[in-house]
Design a protein around this motif. Structure first.
Motif, PDB file in Angstrom:
ATOM      1  N   UNK A  67      48.831  41.904  45.616  1.00  0.00           N
ATOM      2  CA  UNK A  67      49.660  43.841  45.837  1.00  0.00           C
ATOM      3  C   UNK A  67      48.817  44.289  44.808  1.00  0.00           C
ATOM      4  N   UNK A  68      48.945  44.604  43.448  1.00  0.00           N
ATOM      5  CA  UNK A  68      48.121  45.143  42.668  1.00  0.00           C
ATOM      6  C   UNK A  68      46.857  45.569  43.479  1.00  0.00           C
ATOM      7  N   UNK A  69      45.737  44.886  43.661  1.00  0.00           N
ATOM      8  CA  UNK A  69      45.059  44.954  44.137  1.00  0.00           C
ATOM      9  C   UNK A  69      44.670  46.014  44.793  1.00  0.00           C
ATOM     10  N   UNK A  70      46.577  46.469  46.153  1.00  0.00           N
ATOM     11  CA  UNK A  70      46.466  46.687  47.166  1.00  0.00           C
ATOM     12  C   UNK A  70      46.430  48.569  46.405  1.00  0.00           C
ATOM     13  N   UNK A  71      46.654  48.325  45.735  1.00  0.00           N
ATOM     14  CA  UNK A  71      47.284  49.763  45.234  1.00  0.00           C
ATOM     15  C   UNK A  71      46.620  50.970  45.362  1.00  0.00           C
ATOM     16  N   UNK A  84      34.916  46.222  43.397  1.00  0.00           N
ATOM     17  CA  UNK A  84      35.075  45.312  43.231  1.00  0.00           C
ATOM     18  C   UNK A  84      36.729  44.750  42.439  1.00  0.00           C
ATOM     19  N   UNK A  85      37.500  44.715  43.913  1.00  0.00           N
ATOM     20  CA  UNK A  85      38.897  43.940  42.998  1.00  0.00           C
ATOM     21  C   UNK A  85      38.940  43.203  42.227  1.00  0.00           C
ATOM     22  N   UNK A  86      39.613  42.870  41.417  1.00  0.00           N
ATOM     23  CA  UNK A  86      39.679  41.537  41.319  1.00  0.00           C
ATOM     24  C   UNK A  86      40.945  40.875  40.629  1.00  0.00           C
ATOM     25  N   UNK A  87      42.098  40.189  41.471  1.00  0.00           N
ATOM     26  CA  UNK A  87      43.565  39.667  40.538  1.00  0.00           C
ATOM     27  C   UNK A  87      43.346  38.487  40.237  1.00  0.00           C
ATOM     28  N   UNK A 100      39.086  46.424  37.995  1.00  0.00           N
ATOM     29  CA  UNK A 100      38.175  46.733  39.297  1.00  0.00           C
ATOM     30  C   UNK A 100      37.039  46.893  38.103  1.00  0.00           C
ATOM     31  N   UNK A 101      35.651  46.543  38.000  1.00  0.00           N
ATOM     32  CA  UNK A 101      34.940  46.961  37.530  1.00  0.00           C
ATOM     33  C   UNK A 101      33.445  47.992  37.954  1.00  0.00           C
TER      34      UNK A 101
END
Length: 193
Positions: A67-71, A84-87, A100-101
């Protein structure tokens, strides 16, 4: 590549050091429900208290790593040269995180139980983000990592936004504290909405 990984690991490690492990036994559980009026209510109960209802504005804010990656949307992170979000979870505290990087390493860290959170070392400033009090910390490390920490859930929880410049972003003029504030300003209205 090695310096990018090192900064990403350092960013995660620093954010991890902001949070303390542990939670209190008997912490209430929260279950969202919809009442007959269509308004969202939250029922909170613990073994020692009776169930009570609260409005959506008083609901407990809780985020899992996905859910944090969807913010942040891809368009929002692209503004900062990140993708490239990585949970994941903090390897030292277990708190929920998304990273993210790209040009910048961006991390959103959420700790449901923020009691005993250790502050990061560096220069601190009290700021306001989207009408919410926050603390901005510019670290004393060479990475120039900047953190914005916001307390939630009546100061029981904390969300931290960390930004550090990675090797591909070194000569692009990023100010990590400006970006950390911008990221927080994007996310906090979504969290508190």
């Amino acid at each position: 590549m090695r310096s990018t990984l090192a900064v990403t690991v350092a960013c995660g490690a620093l954010l991890a050091s902001l949070s303390a492990c542990g939670s209190e036994p008997g912490t209430p559980t929260t279950t969202p429900t919809t009442g007959g009026t269509g308004a969202v209510t939250t029922t909170t109960a613990s073994p020692t208290t009776a169930a009570t209802s609260t409005t959506a504005a008083d609901r407990e804010i809780n985020y899992q790593r996905d859910e944090l990656c969807e913010l942040l949307t891809p368009a929002e992170t692209a503004e900062f040269g990140s993708r490239n979000p990585r949970p994941g979870n903090s390897f030292t505290t277990g708190s929920e995180q998304c990273q993210w990087s790209g040009d910048l390493g961006i991390t959103i860290d959420f700790k449901l139980d923020a009691s005993g959170v250790r502050p990061a070392e560096g220069t601190k400033s009290d700021i306001e983000v989207a009408g919410t009090p926050a603390v901005l910390t510019k670290t004393t490390e060479k990475s120039g990592l900047c953190l914005v920490r916001i307390k939630l859930n009546k100061d029981r929880s904390a969300m931290t936004f960390g930004v550090g410049v990675l090797s591909s972003g070194r000569d692009k003029g990023y100010e990590t504290c400006d970006v950390a504030k911008k990221v927080a300003e994007i996310v906090i209205p979504k969290v508190k909405g």
